[in-house]
Design a protein around this motif. Structure first.
Motif, PDB file in Angstrom:
ATOM      1  N   SER A 542       0.847  -1.181   0.000  1.00 19.65           N
ATOM      2  CA  SER A 542       0.000   0.000   0.000  1.00 19.65           C
ATOM      3  C   SER A 542       0.887   1.238   0.000  1.00 19.65           C
ATOM      4  O   SER A 542       1.699   1.422   0.915  1.00 19.65           O
ATOM      5  CB  SER A 542      -0.912   0.000   1.232  1.00 19.65           C
ATOM      6  N   VAL A 543       0.747   2.065  -1.038  1.00 20.15           N
ATOM      7  CA  VAL A 543       1.598   3.246  -1.197  1.00 20.15           C
ATOM      8  C   VAL A 543       0.735   4.429  -1.626  1.00 20.15           C
ATOM      9  O   VAL A 543      -0.011   4.331  -2.608  1.00 20.15           O
ATOM     10  CB  VAL A 543       2.704   3.021  -2.248  1.00 20.15           C
ATOM     11  N   ILE A 544       0.827   5.538  -0.892  1.00 20.83           N
ATOM     12  CA  ILE A 544       0.183   6.775  -1.302  1.00 20.83           C
ATOM     13  C   ILE A 544       1.259   7.841  -1.480  1.00 20.83           C
ATOM     14  O   ILE A 544       2.379   7.697  -0.963  1.00 20.83           O
ATOM     15  CB  ILE A 544      -0.885   7.243  -0.301  1.00 20.83           C
ATOM     16  N   GLY A 545       0.938   8.895  -2.229  1.00 19.43           N
ATOM     17  CA  GLY A 545       1.925   9.932  -2.488  1.00 19.43           C
ATOM     18  C   GLY A 545       1.318  11.319  -2.477  1.00 19.43           C
ATOM     19  O   GLY A 545       0.156  11.502  -2.881  1.00 19.43           O
ATOM     20  N   PHE A 546       2.104  12.292  -2.021  1.00 17.88           N
ATOM     21  CA  PHE A 546       1.689  13.690  -2.000  1.00 17.88           C
ATOM     22  C   PHE A 546       2.744  14.502  -2.747  1.00 17.88           C
ATOM     23  O   PHE A 546       3.926  14.490  -2.382  1.00 17.88           O
ATOM     24  CB  PHE A 546       1.563  14.201  -0.554  1.00 17.88           C
ATOM     25  N   VAL A 555       4.347   7.538   1.036  1.00 16.03           N
ATOM     26  CA  VAL A 555       4.046   7.042   2.375  1.00 16.03           C
ATOM     27  C   VAL A 555       3.684   5.569   2.265  1.00 16.03           C
ATOM     28  O   VAL A 555       2.726   5.208   1.567  1.00 16.03           O
ATOM     29  CB  VAL A 555       2.890   7.832   3.023  1.00 16.03           C
ATOM     30  N   THR A 556       4.429   4.722   2.955  1.00 15.10           N
ATOM     31  CA  THR A 556       4.195   3.279   2.910  1.00 15.10           C
ATOM     32  C   THR A 556       4.824   2.636   4.141  1.00 15.10           C
ATOM     33  O   THR A 556       5.754   3.185   4.739  1.00 15.10           O
ATOM     34  CB  THR A 556       4.802   2.654   1.645  1.00 15.10           C
ATOM     35  N   SER A 557       4.303   1.498   4.503  1.00 16.86           N
ATOM     36  CA  SER A 557       4.893   0.741   5.606  1.00 16.86           C
ATOM     37  C   SER A 557       5.768  -0.396   5.104  1.00 16.86           C
ATOM     38  O   SER A 557       6.273  -1.188   5.885  1.00 16.86           O
ATOM     39  CB  SER A 557       3.777   0.159   6.499  1.00 16.86           C
ATOM     40  N   ASP A 558       5.942  -0.461   3.776  1.00 17.87           N
ATOM     41  CA  ASP A 558       6.732  -1.526   3.162  1.00 17.87           C
ATOM     42  C   ASP A 558       7.954  -0.933   2.463  1.00 17.87           C
ATOM     43  O   ASP A 558       8.076   0.280   2.290  1.00 17.87           O
ATOM     44  CB  ASP A 558       5.887  -2.301   2.134  1.00 17.87           C
ATOM     45  N   ILE A 579      10.610   9.191   1.202  1.00 15.16           N
ATOM     46  CA  ILE A 579       9.838   8.018   1.626  1.00 15.16           C
ATOM     47  C   ILE A 579       9.614   8.098   3.130  1.00 15.16           C
ATOM     48  O   ILE A 579      10.558   8.272   3.904  1.00 15.16           O
ATOM     49  CB  ILE A 579      10.563   6.704   1.266  1.00 15.16           C
ATOM     50  N   LYS A 580       8.351   7.993   3.532  1.00 18.70           N
ATOM     51  CA  LYS A 580       7.992   7.946   4.941  1.00 18.70           C
ATOM     52  C   LYS A 580       7.360   6.593   5.239  1.00 18.70           C
ATOM     53  O   LYS A 580       6.477   6.137   4.507  1.00 18.70           O
ATOM     54  CB  LYS A 580       7.011   9.076   5.289  1.00 18.70           C
ATOM     55  N   ASN A 581       7.811   5.973   6.325  1.00 13.21           N
ATOM     56  CA  ASN A 581       7.329   4.638   6.674  1.00 13.21           C
ATOM     57  C   ASN A 581       6.334   4.652   7.835  1.00 13.21           C
ATOM     58  O   ASN A 581       5.951   3.600   8.340  1.00 13.21           O
ATOM     59  CB  ASN A 581       8.512   3.726   7.034  1.00 13.21           C
TER      60      ASN A 581
END
Length: 674
Positions: A542-546, A555-558, A579-581
């Motif tokens: 799951s990846v979102i972006g701004f 932004v992702t936890s992977d 990249i933010k986790n």
């Protein structure tokens, strides 16, 4: 030399323009017939009216240009119609399909890939091609061969479109080769009837396999065989990824791509070999025919790939011009060869190699004589070095805009690399050809093999040394389609000025460069001000972006492969990629709200309702109808981290509740502009 002052060049140029327009603006069959008939009639009547005054009659040239553009439009239009009449039922339900293998593709560690033609399976279905992908299974089973008949009960799927913006579009790439679907299978799912017919393509494949076996028997190492095959045969399946990247970063990737450079070098070898019999008129004709036949024989050995067909066709025309000492007609023959190829297959115009080859040769033919004559050298070595420098520089001037547009990098040492490598390339290519011929007769003596392997190793080490100088490589260069068009116009105006010495062309050249700079400043400033929100598609992630102020925050936890986002980084002219986790369940996005429900299934937070976007990730076990009643979302999004069975159920619920539903696996990355 008056570059565009001949009817042939104008005719070819507008025919090419018409062919290109026909590809991008398809029309009905009746419209194509009408355009073709009108173009032919108008051209004939104008020709009779002007009493065959082709050069002095400007009205005739204008009408002829428009008429030939219409004929070109009709040619490519018919080509599009012939290859797009596909029965859509084959993409909706399983059918008993009979396929014929037409081409084998480069395998990977997991699959073997083929291009196959659907020759039956549905009544009145015209033949079309699909991609066949076979998972590696029993290693004892032979691979499918060209001409084999394959029977399978299957539904044809569409080739996957890119899920992340600006990734390589493999579906579009295949469609330009008239490949419109795919089937993935295991060997136990098909019935195969081996081909009994003689296939020249398969014979070419087997001949290359025999050459490889002969080289192995002579004791060559795999990496040296990979270099020989890449240089002479265009086979890159043994070539390592690191070696390929080294040649790309050093600016000499064209050395490994069998195309115009290699055919030109072989042409030089043949001209040298046939020189003793080319002194008389009869001998010149005989040598010309032999040279062209040998060039097409080489094209057969390589496998009639688009790049080799293009190069051999082009040099077949140019070889006759060179042998007959009619250098002034080289540009005309260049345009004529392009017309022949585009009439044969208008989709060649989509191929990067086609564009680069003709841009390079056009630049060499027009600019090399001027640049070469500017400086005179007394000694042979300095003359040859200056000639190589001029060829390299003029070729790079021609392909520079296209290279920036497609590859977005500038190898800073490409001139130095080409200047040092190209003088020896003729000898290396000759040694490779000699090795192939020699090894097919008898094993090569160790002395020659060791010397040749040392030379190959020296070339690889030199290219690696240049490629490792990262400070001289300019990467991720922003270059838009508008800038490409303006840069090509500038190059053309520069050529016109060089030959016709009219200040108008110099002003147009300067104006094009100035306008290109204005376009660059305007586009980059617009992109810097752009605000975007992304929900990307990543398998099981799951990846979102701004995006804001020229920066993209993922932004992702992977873990992520940054390479997947390089196209987006370049096309959007992003200065930074962060990249933010640490993910949150709620985000305020430029005045709108996003709420994410993950595997925990927590959503009953009354103070956040209503929301604009609801993102479902990691397959949450929730009752979507109840979630909709609580959160009242305007759009529901499901990314690649969810189970397909869940997505199917959610889509039905969203349809029932009349709420838009976006599945990134089907529709690709969700992009919202603000």
């Amino acid at each position: 030399m008056k570059l565009l002052n001949t009817p042939l060049i104008i005719t070819c140029l507008f025919l090419i323009i018409g062919i290109v327009l026909g590809l991008f603006f398809p029309v009905s069959e009746h419209t194509l017939v009408l355009i073709a008939v009108l173009s032919g009639v108008v051209l004939s009547l104008t020709f009779l009216y002007t009493k065959k005054q082709l050069i002095t009659s400007y009205p005739f040239m204008v009408v002829a240009a428009v008429s030939f553009a219409g004929l070109g439009f009709s040619i490519s239009g018919w080509h599009v119609l012939d290859h797009h009449q596909i029965n859509s039922n084959l993409f909706e339900e399983e059918s008993q399909l009979q396929l014929k293998i037409k081409k084998t593709l480069k395998p990977n560690p997991f699959t073997h890939n083929y291009i196959a033609e659907v020759i039956s399976g549905h009544r009145n279905t015209p033949a079309f091609k699909i991609l066949l992908t076979e998972f590696h299974g029993d290693s004892l089973l032979p691979h499918l061969r060209i001409g084999d008949q394959v029977f399978i009960q299957e539904k044809i799927e569409l080739v996957n479109a890119p899920k992340i913006p600006y990734q390589f579009n493999y579906r579009e790439f295949l469609e330009h080769q008239h490949v419109y679907g795919k089937i993935i299978f295991n060997r136990n799912e098909i019935v195969t009837i081996p081909s009994a017919e003689v296939s020249w393509t398969q014979y070419s494949v087997e001949l290359k396999q025999k050459i490889r076996r002969n080289l192995y028997q002579s004791g060559f190492e795999s990496k040296h065989i990979a270099f020989i095959e890449s240089l002479v045969l265009g086979k890159k399946d043994l070539l390592s990824k690191d070696t390929y990247q080294d040649f790309s970063k050093a600016g000499v990737l064209h050395v490994l791509a069998v195309s115009g450079l290699h055919v030109g070098l072989i042409l030089l070898i043949l001209l040298f070999l046939f020189k003793p019999i080319s002194k008389s008129k009869t001998g010149k004709i005989f040598s010309s025919i032999c040279i062209v036949m040998i060039l097409w024989g080489y094209a057969f050995l390589v496998g009639f790939t688009p790049s080799i067909i293009r190069a051999v066709t082009m040099f077949s025309f140019l070889s006759f011009a060179r042998i007959s000492k009619r250098d002034s007609s080289s540009l005309s023959l260049l345009f004529l060869s392009a017309v022949v190829l585009l009439i044969y297959n208008p989709c060649f115009i989509y191929q990067i190699g086609f564009q680069l080859s003709y841009a390079a040769v056009f630049s060499i033919v027009t600019l090399y004589p001027i640049l070469h004559e500017k400086i005179y050298f007394k000694y042979v070595v300095s003359k040859k070095a200056w000639s190589i420098f001029c060829v390299t520089l003029t070729a790079q001037l021609g392909v520079f805009p296209l290279s920036l547009y497609y590859f977005h990098q500038v190898p800073g040492l490409f001139l130095l690399t080409n200047l040092l490598l190209l003088p020896f390339l003729l000898l290396i290519l000759g040694a490779c050809l000699l090795s192939i011929i020699w090894s097919s007769i008898t094993p090569i003596p160790n002395l020659f093999k060791n010397v040749f392997e040392a030379i190959i190793e020296l070339v690889l080490d030199f290219v690696h040394l240049v490629a490792s100088q990262d400070q001289f490589i300019l990467e991720k260069v922003y270059f838009s389609p508008n800038m490409l068009v303006l840069s090509l116009i500038a190059l053309l105006m520069f050529v016109f000025f060089i030959y016709q010495k009219k200040w108008m062309y110099l002003w147009l050249f300067s104006g094009s460069l100035f306008l290109m700079e204005v376009v660059y400043l305007y586009e980059t400033d617009t992109l810097r001000k752009q605000k975007r929100f992304y929900v990307f598609h990543e398998h099981k992630k799951s990846v979102i972006g701004f995006q804001q102020h020229g920066k993209l925050t993922l932004v992702t936890s992977d873990s992520l492969r940054i390479k997947n986002y390089e196209g987006l980084e370049i096309k959007q002219h992003l200065k930074a990629l962060q990249i933010k986790n640490q993910k949150k369940n709620y985000y305020a996005i430029f005045g709108e709200s996003l709420f994410m429900i993950d595997s925990m299934g927590i959503y009953q937070i009354p103070e956040i309702a209503p929301i604009h976007y609801l993102l479902l990730e990691n397959s949450p076990k929730v009752n979507l109808e109840q979630v909709i009643n609580v959160l009242q979302p305007q759009l529901i999004i499901a990314d690649g981290s969810n189970y397909y069975s869940y997505i199917k159920r959610w889509r039905e619920t969203a349809l029932k509740k009349k709420i838009p539903f976006h599945h990134t696996g089907k529709k690709g990355t969700l992009v919202i502009d603000y």
